[in-house]
Design an enzyme around this catalytic site. Sequence first.
Site: not given
Length: 325
Positions: A140-142, A144, A239
């Site tokens: 997961l992105d930072k 998110t 995104r």
Amino acid sequence: MPDEQHIELKAQVPVELAGGRLDQTAATVFAQYSRVLLKNWIETGELLVDGRRVKPRHRLRGGETLTLSATLQPREDWRSAQPVAFEIIYEDQDLLVVNKPAGLVVHPGAGNPDGTLVNGLLHYRPELEVLPRAGIVHRLDKDTSGLLLVAANLPAQGRLTAALAARTVSRCYQALAEGVLVAGRDIDLPIGRHPQQRTRQAVRDDGREALTRVRILERLRAHSYIEARLATGRTHQIRVHMAAIGYPLVGDRRYGARGRVPSGATAETIAAISEFRRQALHAWQLGFEHPVSGEWLEFSTPAPDDMRQLLELLRTDASMSREDA
């Protein structure tokens, strides 16, 4: 530091694999381990053919006995184990389901040498140090938030990674997007690295296949509350896809969010939108087949406070607008 894990396995090469290279055949026979790891064990003499040490490219005739006697070495620096705040939704001897807070980086790297989810996992379960990426099977992105799957041993990691590749793991997100979507849609656009900005991804003809299924949960005056289900798992996929169709996620300045506000919105609503500094994206649901029992497991977790509070302000704004009409 926990003890190293030792492996003792023996298997016969199936006749139907006759003629294959040892490294390729070993990846089929011992599918719970990666080809890179098996090749290393062949080169170090920890994986033998009929008791003999041979090269990875050695051709097999079928019927040989493969003997694996190897030690799993720690993959992470044990000194990097640190207490880090995150929630465990579920765990057993084979896996963990983690609720990652927004702002927490998953893996150590340039600019984030420690204080990551990996550091926290190594502190919580020291035995994960022998696994690649401390058992983490997807990212997961930072910024998110939400559910993330972690394997607790190599066989489970191999099976869960294979399930992700086979697209049998269900990953569903909730998000707030700028603009009012008319209808849900499947976004089928290939994604690759941005040609000029290397930290970004972009829709491009020579990119990798990417499919996001978007459904509308709620229409607001200038925003849409959506559910996005991943059919593939490319970097920044949701995104990039939402920005590509003209509906960037709230707070996602990297992908074109402009801080859009409803006309005539209250000062509180305007401030909440302008001060929302991360992409409004939450991994709320995760479903998968247990790597050992085969049981289907499904977990969900509500969006964090910042997203819920922003959504409530936008709902209030929409309600007040209807009353004034």
